[in-house]
Design a protein around this motif. Structure first.
Motif, PDB file in Angstrom:
ATOM      1  N   TYR A 121      44.397 -33.567  23.992  1.00  0.00           N
ATOM      2  CA  TYR A 121      43.286 -34.177  24.739  1.00  0.00           C
ATOM      3  C   TYR A 121      42.492 -33.089  25.457  1.00  0.00           C
ATOM      4  CZ  TYR A 121      40.988 -37.929  27.366  1.00  0.00           C
ATOM      5  OH  TYR A 121      40.060 -38.799  27.883  1.00  0.00           O
ATOM      6  N   LEU A 122      43.174 -32.159  26.094  1.00  0.00           N
ATOM      7  CA  LEU A 122      42.497 -31.076  26.818  1.00  0.00           C
ATOM      8  C   LEU A 122      41.664 -30.223  25.867  1.00  0.00           C
ATOM      9  CD1 LEU A 122      45.384 -29.920  29.195  1.00  0.00           C
ATOM     10  CD2 LEU A 122      43.364 -31.238  29.838  1.00  0.00           C
ATOM     11  N   TYR A 123      42.242 -29.857  24.746  1.00  0.00           N
ATOM     12  CA  TYR A 123      41.546 -28.992  23.792  1.00  0.00           C
ATOM     13  C   TYR A 123      40.291 -29.667  23.239  1.00  0.00           C
ATOM     14  CZ  TYR A 123      44.733 -24.993  23.203  1.00  0.00           C
ATOM     15  OH  TYR A 123      45.456 -23.833  23.386  1.00  0.00           O
ATOM     16  N   LEU A 124      40.407 -30.912  22.815  1.00  0.00           N
ATOM     17  CA  LEU A 124      39.272 -31.596  22.212  1.00  0.00           C
ATOM     18  C   LEU A 124      38.193 -31.914  23.241  1.00  0.00           C
ATOM     19  CD1 LEU A 124      41.217 -33.936  19.784  1.00  0.00           C
ATOM     20  CD2 LEU A 124      39.662 -32.087  19.130  1.00  0.00           C
ATOM     21  N   SER A 125      38.617 -32.250  24.450  1.00  0.00           N
ATOM     22  CA  SER A 125      37.657 -32.501  25.523  1.00  0.00           C
ATOM     23  C   SER A 125      36.839 -31.244  25.814  1.00  0.00           C
ATOM     24  CB  SER A 125      38.410 -32.963  26.777  1.00  0.00           C
ATOM     25  OG  SER A 125      37.567 -32.976  27.902  1.00  0.00           O
ATOM     26  N   ARG A 126      37.523 -30.113  25.921  1.00  0.00           N
ATOM     27  CA  ARG A 126      36.815 -28.863  26.210  1.00  0.00           C
ATOM     28  C   ARG A 126      35.910 -28.459  25.044  1.00  0.00           C
ATOM     29  NH1 ARG A 126      40.315 -23.525  27.293  1.00  0.00           N
ATOM     30  NH2 ARG A 126      40.867 -24.005  25.117  1.00  0.00           N
ATOM     31  N   ALA A 127      36.365 -28.681  23.819  1.00  0.00           N
ATOM     32  CA  ALA A 127      35.534 -28.361  22.647  1.00  0.00           C
ATOM     33  C   ALA A 127      34.238 -29.164  22.674  1.00  0.00           C
ATOM     34  CB  ALA A 127      36.311 -28.649  21.366  1.00  0.00           C
ATOM     35  N   SER A 128      34.319 -30.413  23.131  1.00  0.00           N
ATOM     36  CA  SER A 128      33.116 -31.238  23.237  1.00  0.00           C
ATOM     37  C   SER A 128      32.151 -30.661  24.265  1.00  0.00           C
ATOM     38  CB  SER A 128      33.497 -32.674  23.619  1.00  0.00           C
ATOM     39  OG  SER A 128      34.301 -33.271  22.632  1.00  0.00           O
ATOM     40  N   ASP A 129      32.676 -30.187  25.389  1.00  0.00           N
ATOM     41  CA  ASP A 129      31.824 -29.586  26.421  1.00  0.00           C
ATOM     42  C   ASP A 129      31.137 -28.323  25.925  1.00  0.00           C
ATOM     43  OD1 ASP A 129      32.585 -31.566  28.156  1.00  0.00           O
ATOM     44  OD2 ASP A 129      33.798 -30.290  29.455  1.00  0.00           O
ATOM     45  N   TRP A 130      31.819 -27.546  25.112  1.00  0.00           N
ATOM     46  CA  TRP A 130      31.275 -26.288  24.630  1.00  0.00           C
ATOM     47  C   TRP A 130      30.159 -26.477  23.605  1.00  0.00           C
ATOM     48  CZ3 TRP A 130      36.674 -23.655  23.707  1.00  0.00           C
ATOM     49  CH2 TRP A 130      37.090 -23.051  24.899  1.00  0.00           C
ATOM     50  N   PHE A 131      30.095 -27.638  22.965  1.00  0.00           N
ATOM     51  CA  PHE A 131      29.174 -27.786  21.837  1.00  0.00           C
ATOM     52  C   PHE A 131      27.716 -27.737  22.271  1.00  0.00           C
ATOM     53  CE2 PHE A 131      26.658 -30.329  18.801  1.00  0.00           C
ATOM     54  CZ  PHE A 131      26.837 -29.519  17.704  1.00  0.00           C
ATOM     55  N   ASP A 132      26.949 -26.910  21.583  1.00  0.00           N
ATOM     56  CA  ASP A 132      25.517 -26.789  21.843  1.00  0.00           C
ATOM     57  C   ASP A 132      24.849 -26.287  20.574  1.00  0.00           C
ATOM     58  OD1 ASP A 132      22.964 -26.387  22.709  1.00  0.00           O
ATOM     59  OD2 ASP A 132      23.453 -24.942  24.286  1.00  0.00           O
ATOM     60  N   ILE A 133      24.198 -27.191  19.862  1.00  0.00           N
ATOM     61  CA  ILE A 133      23.593 -26.808  18.581  1.00  0.00           C
ATOM     62  C   ILE A 133      22.438 -25.838  18.778  1.00  0.00           C
ATOM     63  CG2 ILE A 133      21.822 -28.602  18.349  1.00  0.00           C
ATOM     64  CD1 ILE A 133      22.825 -28.941  15.428  1.00  0.00           C
ATOM     65  N   ALA A 134      21.935 -25.725  20.008  1.00  0.00           N
ATOM     66  CA  ALA A 134      20.852 -24.780  20.278  1.00  0.00           C
ATOM     67  C   ALA A 134      21.261 -23.344  19.974  1.00  0.00           C
ATOM     68  CB  ALA A 134      20.390 -24.898  21.735  1.00  0.00           C
ATOM     69  N   GLU A 135      22.558 -23.065  19.952  1.00  0.00           N
ATOM     70  CA  GLU A 135      23.043 -21.725  19.593  1.00  0.00           C
ATOM     71  C   GLU A 135      22.551 -21.312  18.209  1.00  0.00           C
ATOM     72  OE1 GLU A 135      27.273 -21.434  19.837  1.00  0.00           O
ATOM     73  OE2 GLU A 135      27.377 -22.300  21.857  1.00  0.00           O
ATOM     74  N   TYR A 136      22.248 -22.294  17.367  1.00  0.00           N
ATOM     75  CA  TYR A 136      21.835 -22.009  15.996  1.00  0.00           C
ATOM     76  C   TYR A 136      20.321 -22.114  15.823  1.00  0.00           C
ATOM     77  CZ  TYR A 136      26.793 -22.725  15.677  1.00  0.00           C
ATOM     78  OH  TYR A 136      28.146 -22.629  15.905  1.00  0.00           O
ATOM     79  N   GLY A 137      19.618 -22.246  16.952  1.00  0.00           N
ATOM     80  CA  GLY A 137      18.164 -22.325  16.899  1.00  0.00           C
ATOM     81  C   GLY A 137      17.521 -21.422  17.919  1.00  0.00           C
ATOM     82  N   HIS A 138      18.153 -20.260  18.166  1.00  0.00           N
ATOM     83  CA  HIS A 138      17.634 -19.288  19.134  1.00  0.00           C
ATOM     84  C   HIS A 138      17.378 -19.942  20.493  1.00  0.00           C
ATOM     85  CE1 HIS A 138      17.251 -16.496  15.791  1.00  0.00           C
ATOM     86  NE2 HIS A 138      16.560 -17.410  15.127  1.00  0.00           N
ATOM     87  N   GLY A 139      18.316 -20.789  20.907  1.00  0.00           N
ATOM     88  CA  GLY A 139      18.210 -21.439  22.205  1.00  0.00           C
ATOM     89  C   GLY A 139      17.458 -22.756  22.196  1.00  0.00           C
ATOM     90  N   SER A 140      17.003 -23.194  21.051  1.00  0.00           N
ATOM     91  CA  SER A 140      16.215 -24.419  20.945  1.00  0.00           C
ATOM     92  C   SER A 140      16.968 -25.468  20.136  1.00  0.00           C
ATOM     93  CB  SER A 140      14.863 -24.139  20.279  1.00  0.00           C
ATOM     94  OG  SER A 140      14.233 -25.345  19.888  1.00  0.00           O
ATOM     95  N   VAL A 141      17.196 -26.636  20.757  1.00  0.00           N
ATOM     96  CA  VAL A 141      17.825 -27.745  20.044  1.00  0.00           C
ATOM     97  C   VAL A 141      16.961 -28.172  18.869  1.00  0.00           C
ATOM     98  CG1 VAL A 141      18.440 -30.198  20.198  1.00  0.00           C
ATOM     99  CG2 VAL A 141      19.181 -28.606  21.983  1.00  0.00           C
ATOM    100  N   ASN A 142      15.647 -28.328  19.094  1.00  0.00           N
ATOM    101  CA  ASN A 142      14.748 -28.787  18.039  1.00  0.00           C
ATOM    102  C   ASN A 142      14.727 -27.836  16.860  1.00  0.00           C
ATOM    103  OD1 ASN A 142      13.987 -31.160  19.272  1.00  0.00           O
ATOM    104  ND2 ASN A 142      12.181 -30.288  20.255  1.00  0.00           N
ATOM    105  N   ALA A 143      14.727 -26.535  17.148  1.00  0.00           N
ATOM    106  CA  ALA A 143      14.704 -25.556  16.061  1.00  0.00           C
ATOM    107  C   ALA A 143      15.992 -25.616  15.249  1.00  0.00           C
ATOM    108  CB  ALA A 143      14.489 -24.152  16.619  1.00  0.00           C
ATOM    109  N   ALA A 144      17.125 -25.779  15.938  1.00  0.00           N
ATOM    110  CA  ALA A 144      18.402 -25.859  15.224  1.00  0.00           C
ATOM    111  C   ALA A 144      18.458 -27.103  14.349  1.00  0.00           C
ATOM    112  CB  ALA A 144      19.559 -25.865  16.220  1.00  0.00           C
ATOM    113  N   LEU A 145      18.038 -28.241  14.896  1.00  0.00           N
ATOM    114  CA  LEU A 145      18.046 -29.483  14.124  1.00  0.00           C
ATOM    115  C   LEU A 145      17.060 -29.421  12.960  1.00  0.00           C
ATOM    116  CD1 LEU A 145      18.230 -32.057  17.056  1.00  0.00           C
ATOM    117  CD2 LEU A 145      20.015 -31.634  15.349  1.00  0.00           C
ATOM    118  N   ALA A 146      15.918 -28.783  13.185  1.00  0.00           N
ATOM    119  CA  ALA A 146      14.928 -28.651  12.121  1.00  0.00           C
ATOM    120  C   ALA A 146      15.432 -27.761  10.988  1.00  0.00           C
ATOM    121  CB  ALA A 146      13.621 -28.097  12.677  1.00  0.00           C
ATOM    122  N   GLY A 147      16.419 -26.922  11.290  1.00  0.00           N
ATOM    123  CA  GLY A 147      16.995 -26.064  10.262  1.00  0.00           C
ATOM    124  C   GLY A 147      17.962 -26.790   9.344  1.00  0.00           C
ATOM    125  N   ILE A 148      18.311 -28.014   9.708  1.00  0.00           N
ATOM    126  CA  ILE A 148      19.193 -28.825   8.867  1.00  0.00           C
ATOM    127  C   ILE A 148      18.365 -29.472   7.770  1.00  0.00           C
ATOM    128  CG2 ILE A 148      20.623 -30.908   8.817  1.00  0.00           C
ATOM    129  CD1 ILE A 148      21.566 -30.194  11.641  1.00  0.00           C
TER     130      ILE A 148
END
Length: 381
Positions: free
Chosen positions: A287-314
């Motif tokens: 529970y601790l591991y999965l909870s923390r993994a959820s907090d860490w998630f940020d797709i903006a990491e794959y869009g140079h800091g931009s959520v929209n750019a990362a999603l648009a790359g999909i």
């Protein structure tokens, strides 16, 4: 998995004899935040028949606590956690689709996680399990799909935490799915959800029986897990539903505890019962591991800091994004953000805002609402 079994599976393999099936990950399996997992495996179940062209596969990625048992089957007739959604003639119709459901990496429902046996020591990993991210869960699931000989999914379905894992899957493996169904999720963890999960983890860690992850059945952090589960359930449902179901109805005198500060209202008793059914069915460290993994998630990491750019790359052909107006954990605005971002990548996106009173948990119980948009979307693929 026993150490001997693990050592026999140095290469990727698929087992189709167990229920659930077991898939051996590449060993070592590299983890995003450093380190690696040796002899790791995923538990999964399947329904339906894979077509000769291997082009009818639907992968379901789950929330934090479910197992791979989404629906009943001949090998396991017990109802699954999404029983009314998956099966012949149901919204995810197994007469057409080959459906795969994975128990997420890091869980305690058959896949490798902190509760699994470390093959090098013969003891549970506990906090020696490598730091886990949802990207790791996504990569593990992608290995499974490839191991089944499926180059491209017909559709990837993700709900709640599984929706975040699905977005990681899509951004890390371009072209891996033709379509996507995103359900009550987020492109990045937001402060309210992080705050709630932080309190849940704190409740577990402050339980003396947690003992830095070294607990057993006789000394189990029951109080901490109970509080964590109650906090979760409160956020999974909406204020509208709490009022509608319980109002201010009090327990009968014979149902009340002797403790002067014990449960007095029906809603308190409901939370107690819900927690009691959960606490020993899920491992606290997982529970601790999965909870923390959820907090860490940020797709903006794959869009140079931009959520929209990362999603648009999909790159997808089609997508269905579903949100619920009463969801306080993953609010509708986050679903709108996902829909707009995927449109930016050229996908034809359908957006459904449902008025289910059940809040975040609506996808589990409002089958008429969710099935009513999922079934025609899949039928049109």
């Amino acid at each position: 998995m026993s150490p001997d079994f693990a050592r026999q599976h140095h290469q990727q393999s698929v087992s189709m004899t167990e229920s659930p099936h077991l898939f051996a990950l590449t060993s070592p399996f590299a983890m995003k935040r450093g380190g690696s997992l040796l002899h790791g495996h995923l538990a999964y179940e399947t329904w339906g028949t894979l077509s000769a062209a291997r082009d009818n596969a639907v992968l379901i990625l789950t929330g934090l606590s479910p197992s791979a048992h989404a629906a009943s089957s001949a090998s396991d007739p017990e109802p699954g956690w999404w029983e009314e959604m998956v099966g012949p003639g149901k919204p995810i119709d197994t007469t057409r689709w080959f459906v795969i459901c994975v128990n997420t990496l890091g869980s305690c429902k058959g896949s490798s996680g902190p509760a699994s046996i470390d093959p090098d020591t013969g003891e549970a990993y506990r906090l020696d399990f490598p730091e886990l991210s949802l990207e790791d869960a996504a990569n593990a699931s992608h290995q499974l799909v490839q191991g089944l000989g499926i180059e491209r999914l017909a559709c990837l379905v993700g709900n709640s935490m599984g929706g975040m894992t699905a977005l990681a899957y899509l951004v890390l493996h371009p072209g891996s799915a033709r379509a996507h169904i995103s359900i009550s999720t987020a492109a990045q963890a937001q402060p309210f959800a992080i705050a709630i999960r932080s309190l849940q983890r704190e409740a577990i860690r402050l339980d003396p029986n947690w003992n830095q992850g070294h607990y057993d059945e006789s000394r189990y952090p029951e109080a901490g897990m109970s509080i964590a589960r109650k906090l979760g359930v409160i956020t999974y449902r909406s204020a509208m539903e709490w009022v509608g179901r319980f109002a201010r109805i009090r327990l009968d005198s014979e149902q009340r505890e002797d403790d002067p500060f014990g449960a007095e209202f029906q809603v308190e008793s409901y939370l107690v019962g819900h927690a009691r059914r959960f606490v020993r069915s899920f491992d606290p460290n997982c529970y601790l591991y999965l909870s923390r993994a959820s907090d860490w998630f940020d797709i903006a990491e794959y869009g140079h800091g931009s959520v929209n750019a990362a999603l648009a790359g999909i790159r997808l052909e089609r997508a269905l994004v579903i949100g619920v107006s009463t969801d306080i954990l993953f609010p509708l605005s986050q679903q709108e953000e996902v829909a707009e971002g995927l449109r930016g990548g050229g996908a034809k996106v359908e957006f459904a805002a449902l008025d289910s009173p059940q809040g975040h948990d609506a996808f589990l119980v409002d089958i008429a609402g969710f099935g009513g948009v999922i079934a025609p979307f899949l039928a049109s693929l």
